[in-house]
Design a protein around this motif. Structure first.
Motif: not given
Length: 536
Positions: A15, A19, A74, A337
């Motif tokens: 993340d 990410g 996400r 993501t």
């Protein structure tokens, strides 16, 4: 060895900035594809909501660039939603219509955004479990029908005066009149666009199906508009007008609508309640599609959406939600993501700043065709058949919700659906004492948990039942016993079905027993169940 390889859990994407670096390509590509879908839909939703079309794009930009940075999910895409068109149009009209109605409606949107933030802070994301599923589906189907009725005259490029001020029932009754008074050039573009929207995903060439239907519509509608010379042969209302984003970014909200307190409060409640409900349902649906089986934080996501709505409302934008169609496209196009949502907003911003003249070549009939296709998905006959298979009682709730939503508004519609559900529960023997308090006993021995439910398990007390289940640690062996219940309704059965899947995926076991003396109220596997001896 091969079997072991198949069972390996895919590595969870990182993340944050890590990410972004790890999944830049996948998220940028998905964000770009979603941008192609979101651009025309955001314009269409704004125009159908009687907001300046540019403000739909503003909401998508805020939902992508700002909200993505701290959202609790996400893979969901934040932006304006067709499901809120009905409420926005009502707010604009009730606050005086026109520019005043837009500015006053923004005041209700800002306050509703703050309410959504409070929903998240006080962890009220679980409220989604309070509403009966048949009433929620009825609300969405009614929204779909209203969108269809309101957009048909736009699709046919009919003089707006013919549809102005008409209720959904009146619009439906006026369809023959709209057909008789259609504009040939506009209708050609609108009907062709509609055919593409409805059939594109059925073409036999797989790689072409990956191209968003909305993009194909734009690629055909814009050249058709130029060929038919809309600028000189059609009224100004036939084309999108957006103006300059930079010139229109300033404080547009006006709280003077609060002078009419009851109307103001009504729309704050509707924006906050329906918007939160749609967002939470989308988050739940997209979590089930996530290939990495990640679980979103619904309360954090509500806070993010609330912040986005507060900013959007101040600047003049529509309210946003986690939108299901764009979010599904995001998953299907390989997003990893939250950066995919960011990229979708970023690409819209770039396009609005550098290619606004291209946007103003889009015929409104093409945008209407996209919205009608959205409405058909919400109110598809398959939805009616699905509800009927669950049970005649569920169909009654569904239809009552639709009727009162069309006749009055969303709050009245969903309240009517809930009232019918309660009456059906009383007829099926559910004790009144169990309606708002779950009678649940939990006992355990080592890793064996027994959850005994008494009296009734229905939509109004499911939140209490869910709280007991959520308190059980992951990885245990859980048995739910319904032997002592008079009634277990469909909403509870479906919610438990999802809970079971999540709990097993997390490493535990989940077994439901105690229905030997119950009868199913339909042949559907998740139908309501009631004790045999209370059958009249």
């Amino acid at each position: 060895m091969k079997n072991n390889m198949k069972n390996v859990t895919p590595q969870i994407p990182k993340d944050g900035i890590a990410g972004l670096k790890e999944n830049f390509s996948a998220d940028a590509v998905s964000g770009f594809i979603v941008f192609l879908l979101a651009l025309p839909l955001s314009l269409g939703i704004a125009k159908a909501s009687e907001f300046p079309p540019l403000m739909g794009l503003l909401t998508a930009i805020i939902g992508g660039i700002i909200v993505s940075l701290f959202s609790g999910s996400r893979l969901t895409i934040k932006g304006p939603a067709a499901g809120l068109i009905v409420i926005i149009v009502g707010a604009v009209a009730d606050f005086g219509g026109g520019e005043q109605g837009w500015h006053y409606a923004l005041g209700a949107i800002v306050v509703a955004g703050i309410v959504q933030i409070l929903f998240g802070v006080f962890k009220l994301g679980k409220l989604v479990d309070f509403f009966p599923l048949s009433a929620v589906h009825g609300m969405l189907a009614a929204i779909g029908l209203i969108i269809i009725f309101k957009q048909i005259p736009v699709l046919l490029n009919v003089n707006p005066v013919l549809a102005k001020g008409k209720s959904p029932f009146e619009l439906a009754a006026s369809i023959p009149q709209f057909v008789m008074n259609l504009d040939r050039n506009g209708a050609i573009v609108g009907i062709l666009s509609f055919i593409i929207m409805m059939t594109w995903q059925k073409i036999p060439i797989q790689f072409l199906r990956k191209i968003p239907a909305a993009l194909i519509v734009l690629c055909i509608a814009i050249p058709a508009e130029i060929f038919l010379d809309f600028k000189h042969t059609e009224p100004a209302s036939a084309l999108v007008k957006i103006g300059s984003l930079i010139d229109n970014i300033h404080v547009n909200v006006d709280f003077a609508g609060f002078a009419n307190k009851m109307v103001f409060i009504k729309y704050v409640v509707m924006f906050a309640l329906v918007g939160s409900l749609e967002s939470l349902l989308t988050v739940k649906a997209i979590d089930m599609q996530d290939p990495f089986k990640r679980k979103s934080n619904p309360n954090k996501d509500l806070i993010a959406v609330g912040i986005g709505n507060t900013f959007a409302g101040i600047l003049g934008g529509l309210p946003m939600i986690s939108e299901v169609a764009r979010s599904s496209a995001n998953v299907n196009n390989g997003a990893k993501t939250r950066w995919a949502n960011f990229f979708h907003g970023f690409f819209i911003l770039v396009f609005v700043v550098f290619a606004a003249p291209v946007i103003e070549l889009i015929p409104n009939a093409a945008l209407a065709a996209m919205l009608v296709s959205v409405g058909i998905k919400l109110a598809h006959p398959k939805e009616f058949i699905h509800i009927f298979k669950i049970g005649k009682g569920q169909l009654a709730i569904f239809l009552v919700t639709i009727f009162f939503t069309l006749y009055e508004d969303l709050l009245i519609g969903i309240a009517a659906g809930m009232l019918v559900k309660i009456l059906i529960h009383l007829l099926n023997g559910a004790p009144i004492s169990s309606f708002f308090k779950a009678n649940v006993a939990v006992s355990f021995n080592d890793d064996q948990y027994l959850v005994e439910v008494n009296k009734a398990a229905v939509f109004t007390n499911y939140m209490g039942l869910k709280a007991k289940l959520d308190a059980i640690p992951q990885g245990m062996h859980v048995t739910m016993d319904f032997s002592n219940t008079h009634l277990v309704d469909h909403s509870v059965m479906e919610n438990l079905h999802h809970f079971e899947a999540d709990y097993i995926a997390a490493g535990g076991t989940f077994t439901i027993i105690g229905f030997d003396e119950h009868i199913l109220l339909s042949e559907h596997k998740l139908a309501a169940r009631k004790k045999k001896q209370i059958v009249s």
